[in-house]
Design a protein around this motif. Structure first.
Motif, mmCIF file in Angstrom:
data_model
loop_
_atom_site.group_PDB
_atom_site.id
_atom_site.type_symbol
_atom_site.label_atom_id
_atom_site.label_comp_id
_atom_site.label_asym_id
_atom_site.label_seq_id
_atom_site.Cartn_x
_atom_site.Cartn_y
_atom_site.Cartn_z
ATOM 1 N N ARG A 1 2.778 15.950 -37.849
ATOM 2 C CA ARG A 1 1.759 16.084 -38.898
ATOM 3 C C ARG A 1 2.392 16.110 -40.280
ATOM 4 N N ALA A 2 3.584 16.722 -40.384
ATOM 5 C CA ALA A 2 4.244 16.841 -41.686
ATOM 6 C C ALA A 2 4.865 15.527 -42.125
ATOM 7 N N MET A 3 5.404 14.777 -41.171
ATOM 8 C CA MET A 3 6.083 13.523 -41.507
ATOM 9 C C MET A 3 5.098 12.362 -41.419
ATOM 10 N N PRO A 4 5.068 11.501 -42.422
ATOM 11 C CA PRO A 4 4.157 10.350 -42.363
ATOM 12 C C PRO A 4 4.499 9.464 -41.173
ATOM 13 N N PRO A 5 3.499 8.841 -40.575
ATOM 14 C CA PRO A 5 3.755 8.012 -39.392
ATOM 15 C C PRO A 5 4.621 6.811 -39.739
ATOM 16 N N ALA A 6 5.425 6.412 -38.750
ATOM 17 C CA ALA A 6 6.260 5.232 -38.942
ATOM 18 C C ALA A 6 5.379 3.988 -38.944
ATOM 19 N N ARG A 7 5.639 3.124 -39.881
ATOM 20 C CA ARG A 7 4.913 1.856 -39.919
ATOM 21 C C ARG A 7 5.574 0.897 -38.923
ATOM 22 N N PRO A 8 4.802 0.308 -38.012
ATOM 23 C CA PRO A 8 5.414 -0.557 -37.006
ATOM 24 C C PRO A 8 6.079 -1.787 -37.600
ATOM 25 N N TRP A 9 5.557 -2.271 -38.744
ATOM 26 C CA TRP A 9 6.123 -3.474 -39.333
ATOM 27 C C TRP A 9 5.666 -3.588 -40.783
ATOM 28 N N THR A 10 6.563 -4.008 -41.632
ATOM 29 C CA THR A 10 6.248 -4.243 -43.033
ATOM 30 C C THR A 10 6.715 -5.639 -43.403
ATOM 31 N N SER A 11 5.857 -6.380 -44.057
ATOM 32 C CA SER A 11 6.226 -7.725 -44.492
ATOM 33 C C SER A 11 7.237 -7.629 -45.628
ATOM 34 N N THR A 12 8.377 -8.261 -45.434
ATOM 35 C CA THR A 12 9.424 -8.357 -46.453
ATOM 36 C C THR A 12 9.899 -9.799 -46.491
ATOM 37 N N PRO A 13 10.605 -10.205 -47.540
ATOM 38 C CA PRO A 13 11.147 -11.571 -47.537
ATOM 39 C C PRO A 13 12.006 -11.864 -46.311
ATOM 40 N N THR A 14 12.807 -10.882 -45.883
ATOM 41 C CA THR A 14 13.646 -11.095 -44.697
ATOM 42 C C THR A 14 12.811 -11.227 -43.436
ATOM 43 N N SER A 15 11.797 -10.352 -43.271
ATOM 44 C CA SER A 15 10.972 -10.440 -42.062
ATOM 45 C C SER A 15 10.185 -11.741 -42.028
ATOM 46 N N GLU A 16 9.802 -12.259 -43.186
ATOM 47 C CA GLU A 16 9.095 -13.540 -43.213
ATOM 48 C C GLU A 16 10.021 -14.681 -42.795
ATOM 49 N N MET B 1 8.105 13.895 -46.347
ATOM 50 C CA MET B 1 7.863 15.174 -45.703
ATOM 51 C C MET B 1 8.356 16.314 -46.591
ATOM 52 N N MET B 2 9.515 16.131 -47.212
ATOM 53 C CA MET B 2 10.044 17.157 -48.112
ATOM 54 C C MET B 2 9.142 17.372 -49.324
ATOM 55 N N ALA B 3 8.495 16.292 -49.781
ATOM 56 C CA ALA B 3 7.620 16.393 -50.950
ATOM 57 C C ALA B 3 6.358 17.185 -50.664
ATOM 58 N N GLN B 4 5.978 17.281 -49.374
ATOM 59 C CA GLN B 4 4.829 18.090 -48.948
ATOM 60 C C GLN B 4 3.566 17.769 -49.748
ATOM 61 N N ASP B 5 3.168 16.519 -49.699
ATOM 62 C CA ASP B 5 1.944 16.042 -50.349
ATOM 63 C C ASP B 5 2.016 16.035 -51.872
ATOM 64 N N GLY B 6 3.148 16.459 -52.441
ATOM 65 C CA GLY B 6 3.328 16.372 -53.881
ATOM 66 C C GLY B 6 3.912 15.028 -54.263
ATOM 67 N N ASP C 1 9.879 12.004 -55.771
ATOM 68 C CA ASP C 1 10.763 11.513 -56.821
ATOM 69 C C ASP C 1 12.154 11.248 -56.251
ATOM 70 N N ALA C 2 13.068 10.840 -57.143
ATOM 71 C CA ALA C 2 14.420 10.502 -56.705
ATOM 72 C C ALA C 2 15.141 11.694 -56.103
ATOM 73 N N GLY C 3 14.792 12.903 -56.546
ATOM 74 C CA GLY C 3 15.415 14.096 -55.977
ATOM 75 C C GLY C 3 15.122 14.233 -54.493
ATOM 76 N N HIS C 4 13.887 13.936 -54.093
ATOM 77 C CA HIS C 4 13.529 13.978 -52.675
ATOM 78 C C HIS C 4 14.293 12.908 -51.899
ATOM 79 N N ILE C 5 14.406 11.716 -52.476
ATOM 80 C CA ILE C 5 15.144 10.634 -51.820
ATOM 81 C C ILE C 5 16.595 11.050 -51.609
ATOM 82 N N ARG C 6 17.201 11.596 -52.650
ATOM 83 C CA ARG C 6 18.611 11.998 -52.565
ATOM 84 C C ARG C 6 18.794 13.096 -51.515
ATOM 85 N N ALA C 7 17.909 14.091 -51.542
ATOM 86 C CA ALA C 7 18.016 15.210 -50.591
ATOM 87 C C ALA C 7 17.811 14.727 -49.160
#
Length: 333
Positions: A96-111, A311-316, A319-325
């Motif tokens: 519930r805390a962690m967003p669900p994994a996306r099965p697939w995302t269109s990117t230039p490489t995946s295309e 998940m660390m951002a908890q619905d807030g 930012d880059a701090g969350h990415i780094r952590a």
């Protein structure tokens, strides 16, 4: 009836194995555990077989216990199921805390990968997509199979595809054959019968795990049926087909490869697409994700980092701090 000491220091009656028991334990009676397990199964759509497997309780024992017909002392069974309940609650909370994994995302490489797979199926040709791990080869192959009919995927491994016979078994299983003929020749004929005239596509994922003779057998199936074949893997599979030490008969396979796609690393547009799919668009976060994506693991590492950061951002706001952590946490720093 004797007394036995629990871990909490309470005394409780010890039952005989001849009648069903609801011996009190740490979390309550066996009946309480049964009720809790039944509630979780009904709420989350979990089968008895799954609970038994995940809790380490034999299927027959679990069936007796959950139906109140277990005649022996239920303490050990109930304790295992209490551990399972605690684990299931923790996993549910984390999910519930962690967003669900996306099965697939269109990117230039995946295309590019989709285009290579589409070419192989449309033209009845052989394509090879090879390069670094974590660039979406496997998930893109799944997306292609979801979209189009007669697409069969075999995931090669050292344990399952280290010989021609074992590889043919995996091909037949992917084709839906459950009663396998004996012998490589019979299996090859059955595979040809199933694929011939289908305009299908046989995808061999992790193709670097195929032995040389198995690679040539896949080539033979292609020749006999005209179906498209796509080899997905790392640099090893391509080197095996082109290196000076390869078996001479792999020349026949290499000469048939119609399309080659080499993947080195995700580019900025790949990372931006994955980030945008998760709602990340600020420049500082994108710069950090670009650094992460350039390392081994590629887009896979980017996705894992973004999910943990959210998940660390908890619905807030993220930012880059969350990415780094998140990245430091995943790296064990």
């Amino acid at each position: 009836m004797t007394k036995t000491q629990t871990q909490t220091g309470n005394t409780e009656p010890e039952t005989t194995p001849s009648t069903p028991s609801t011996t009190p334990r740490e979390g309550g009676t066996a009946d309480t555990v049964i009720d809790e397990v039944r509630t979780v199964m009904a709420r989350d759509g979990i089968s008895q077989n799954q609970v038994a497997k995940e809790s380490g309780v034999k299927q027959t024992t679990f069936n007796l216990f959950i139906n109140g017909k277990y005649g022996a002392d239920p303490k050990n069974i109930a304790a295992k199921l209490e551990k399972w309940l605690a684990s299931h609650r923790a996993k549910s909370d984390a999910t519930r805390a962690m967003p669900p994994a996306r099965p697939w995302t269109s990117t230039p490489t995946s295309e590019r990968i989709l285009a290579a797979l589409g070419y192989a199926q449309m033209a009845g040709d052989i394509t090879i997509v090879y390069g670094a791990a974590g660039l979406g080869k496997t998930v893109t192959a799944r997306e292609y199979a979801r979209r189009f009919p007669n697409v069969w995927t075999v995931t090669a491994s050292a344990a399952r595809t280290c010989s021609v016979s074992m590889t043919l078994e995996e091909v037949l299983l992917a084709l839906g054959v459950r009663e396998l003929p004996s012998g490589a020749a019979r299996m090859a004929r059955e595979a040809v019968r199933k694929m011939e005239g289908s305009n299908g596509l046989l995808i061999i994922d992790e193709a670097q795990n195929l032995c040389v003779s198995a690679l040539d057998e896949i080539r033979s199936l292609h020749d006999a049926t005209g179906v498209g074949v796509a080899f997905l893997g790392n640099e090893v599979v391509y080197a095996r087909m082109t290196g000076g030490s390869r078996a001479a008969y792999l020349d026949r396979l290499f000469s048939r490869i119609g399309k080659r796609v080499k993947l080195l690393r995700p580019d900025a547009d790949d990372i931006a697409a994955v980030a945008a799919a998760h709602g990340v668009r600020d420049a500082a976060s994108l710069r950090l994700l670009a650094e992460i994506g350039a390392r081994p693991g590629g887009l896979r590492s980017v996705v894992k980092t973004v999910r943990l950061a959210l998940m660390m951002a908890q619905d807030g706001p993220l930012d880059a701090g969350h990415i780094r952590a998140a990245h430091r946490d995943l790296e064990g720093c």
